[in-house]
Design an enzyme around this catalytic site. Structure first.
Site, PDB file in Angstrom:
ATOM      1  N   GLY A  45       0.777  -1.233   0.000  1.00  0.00           N
ATOM      2  CA  GLY A  45       0.000   0.000   0.000  1.00  0.00           C
ATOM      3  C   GLY A  45       0.807   1.280   0.000  1.00  0.00           C
ATOM      4  O   GLY A  45       0.360   2.295   0.535  1.00  0.00           O
ATOM      5  N   ASN A  77       1.426   3.207  -2.566  1.00  0.00           N
ATOM      6  CA  ASN A  77       0.688   4.207  -3.348  1.00  0.00           C
ATOM      7  C   ASN A  77      -0.539   4.697  -2.594  1.00  0.00           C
ATOM      8  O   ASN A  77      -0.915   5.871  -2.690  1.00  0.00           O
ATOM      9  CB  ASN A  77       0.293   3.637  -4.709  1.00  0.00           C
ATOM     10  CG  ASN A  77       1.416   3.721  -5.725  1.00  0.00           C
ATOM     11  OD1 ASN A  77       1.964   4.794  -5.958  1.00  0.00           O
ATOM     12  ND2 ASN A  77       1.779   2.603  -6.320  1.00  0.00           N
ATOM     13  N   LEU A 124      -3.624  -6.406  -7.866  1.00  0.00           N
ATOM     14  CA  LEU A 124      -3.129  -7.442  -8.772  1.00  0.00           C
ATOM     15  C   LEU A 124      -4.214  -8.396  -9.252  1.00  0.00           C
ATOM     16  O   LEU A 124      -3.957  -9.557  -9.550  1.00  0.00           O
ATOM     17  CB  LEU A 124      -2.012  -8.228  -8.078  1.00  0.00           C
ATOM     18  CG  LEU A 124      -0.822  -7.384  -7.618  1.00  0.00           C
ATOM     19  CD1 LEU A 124       0.238  -8.261  -6.971  1.00  0.00           C
ATOM     20  CD2 LEU A 124      -0.222  -6.585  -8.780  1.00  0.00           C
ATOM     21  N   ILE A 161      -9.611  -6.341 -13.444  1.00  0.00           N
ATOM     22  CA  ILE A 161     -10.907  -5.711 -13.209  1.00  0.00           C
ATOM     23  C   ILE A 161     -11.901  -6.259 -14.231  1.00  0.00           C
ATOM     24  O   ILE A 161     -11.682  -6.145 -15.441  1.00  0.00           O
ATOM     25  CB  ILE A 161     -10.810  -4.181 -13.326  1.00  0.00           C
ATOM     26  CG1 ILE A 161      -9.814  -3.638 -12.292  1.00  0.00           C
ATOM     27  CG2 ILE A 161     -12.176  -3.535 -13.135  1.00  0.00           C
ATOM     28  CD1 ILE A 161     -10.184  -3.931 -10.860  1.00  0.00           C
ATOM     29  N   ASN A 217      -5.546   3.577 -12.931  1.00  0.00           N
ATOM     30  CA  ASN A 217      -4.526   2.626 -12.519  1.00  0.00           C
ATOM     31  C   ASN A 217      -3.152   3.276 -12.629  1.00  0.00           C
ATOM     32  O   ASN A 217      -2.923   4.125 -13.493  1.00  0.00           O
ATOM     33  CB  ASN A 217      -4.573   1.389 -13.426  1.00  0.00           C
ATOM     34  CG  ASN A 217      -3.525   0.354 -13.061  1.00  0.00           C
ATOM     35  OD1 ASN A 217      -3.420  -0.052 -11.898  1.00  0.00           O
ATOM     36  ND2 ASN A 217      -2.740  -0.084 -14.025  1.00  0.00           N
ATOM     37  N   HIS A 268       0.694   2.261 -13.394  1.00  0.00           N
ATOM     38  CA  HIS A 268       1.499   1.158 -13.936  1.00  0.00           C
ATOM     39  C   HIS A 268       2.961   1.579 -13.947  1.00  0.00           C
ATOM     40  O   HIS A 268       3.281   2.701 -14.359  1.00  0.00           O
ATOM     41  CB  HIS A 268       1.048   0.812 -15.358  1.00  0.00           C
ATOM     42  CG  HIS A 268       1.783  -0.357 -15.934  1.00  0.00           C
ATOM     43  ND1 HIS A 268       1.500  -1.657 -15.573  1.00  0.00           N
ATOM     44  CD2 HIS A 268       2.820  -0.418 -16.812  1.00  0.00           C
ATOM     45  CE1 HIS A 268       2.325  -2.470 -16.218  1.00  0.00           C
ATOM     46  NE2 HIS A 268       3.126  -1.747 -16.972  1.00  0.00           N
ATOM     47  N   ASP A 299      -4.083  -2.495 -19.474  1.00  0.00           N
ATOM     48  CA  ASP A 299      -3.203  -1.323 -19.640  1.00  0.00           C
ATOM     49  C   ASP A 299      -3.429  -0.621 -20.973  1.00  0.00           C
ATOM     50  O   ASP A 299      -2.496  -0.057 -21.557  1.00  0.00           O
ATOM     51  CB  ASP A 299      -1.726  -1.732 -19.505  1.00  0.00           C
ATOM     52  CG  ASP A 299      -1.403  -2.343 -18.152  1.00  0.00           C
ATOM     53  OD1 ASP A 299      -2.031  -1.950 -17.161  1.00  0.00           O
ATOM     54  OD2 ASP A 299      -0.523  -3.227 -18.100  1.00  0.00           O
ATOM     55  N   GLU A 317       5.742   7.186  -9.387  1.00  0.00           N
ATOM     56  CA  GLU A 317       4.412   6.733  -8.946  1.00  0.00           C
ATOM     57  C   GLU A 317       3.830   7.604  -7.855  1.00  0.00           C
ATOM     58  O   GLU A 317       2.662   8.013  -7.921  1.00  0.00           O
ATOM     59  CB  GLU A 317       4.489   5.282  -8.466  1.00  0.00           C
ATOM     60  CG  GLU A 317       4.804   4.274  -9.546  1.00  0.00           C
ATOM     61  CD  GLU A 317       4.830   2.856  -9.016  1.00  0.00           C
ATOM     62  OE1 GLU A 317       3.911   2.481  -8.268  1.00  0.00           O
ATOM     63  OE2 GLU A 317       5.776   2.113  -9.341  1.00  0.00           O
TER      64      GLU A 317
END
Length: 211
Positions: free
Chosen positions: A12, A14, A91, A94, A108, A110, A151, A181
């Protein structure tokens, strides 16, 4: 006020960047309604608890089949009344039912400069291992909207990160998180919260230059 549902699978970091961004005012007009993980042992759930944020585990293991899990995840998201779903190291693919319920309302992060090192099979350290194997000199991170592909949704923000001689996948992963990120995910959320991002003809248009 933009209401977030943040989906996580692991540590976690991010998520913490989002929590810190809201706390510092870097992310404005935003609050996290719920943190959802597919992994009941994810440290991200502890981060949510410490921040006083509602957290849930919605795991495929708790459902009789994948479709039931998808419906369970969709229900949890709808119940949260979230305006935006943020995949912050989630991970699990969706499902279309969730994408359809939140059109251009799922983002998202990436860990590469899409379209490089992305798509099926590219996640976590695998992305950085592939970048190093290819010998690229620059990598980075991408925030994008989520569609029914992997993606392939409209790109919102990207930030480049230099690859150094002697980098290991773990060292590069950390640099990409710190330099890209943790900066562009909060920035993208702030832009969306303040009406600065639109999708036109399949492309994300940012109405304010990146700070």
């Amino acid at each position: 006020m933009l209401k977030l549902a943040v989906l996580v699978s692991g540590g976690g970091t991010n998520l913490q960047a989002i929590i810190d961004g809201i706390g510092s005012g870097t992310i404005t007009n935003t609050q996290i309604e719920v943190v959802i993980s597919n992994n009941r042992n994810a440290f991200a759930l502890e981060r949510a608890k410490k921040a006083g944020i509602k957290s849930l585990c919605v795991s495929p293991k708790d459902y009789e089949n994948r479709e039931a899990f998808h419906q369970g995840l969709l229900k949890a998201l709808l119940d949260s009344k979230a305006d935006l779903v943020v995949l912050a190291g989630y991970l699990v693919a969706i499902p279309p039912c969730v994408v359809e319920a939140f059109p251009n309302r799922i983002v998202n992060i990436h860990p590469s400069l899409i379209p490089s090192f992305c798509g099926v099979g590219y996640y976590g350290l695998k992305v950085h291992e592939s970048a190093l194997k290819r010998g690229v000199k620059v990598t980075g991170a991408t925030v994008h909207f989520v569609d029914t592909g992997t993606d392939t949704g409209p790109i919102i923000l990207q930030k480049a990160v230099e690859v150094h001689e002697g980098d290991t996948p773990e060292v590069l992963q950390r640099r990409v998180m710190e330099e890209a990120e943790w900066k562009i995910l909060p920035r993208a959320i702030d832009l969306i919260a303040n009406g600065k991002v639109t999708v036109e003809q399949g492309r994300a248009v940012v109405l304010e230059k990146e700070r």
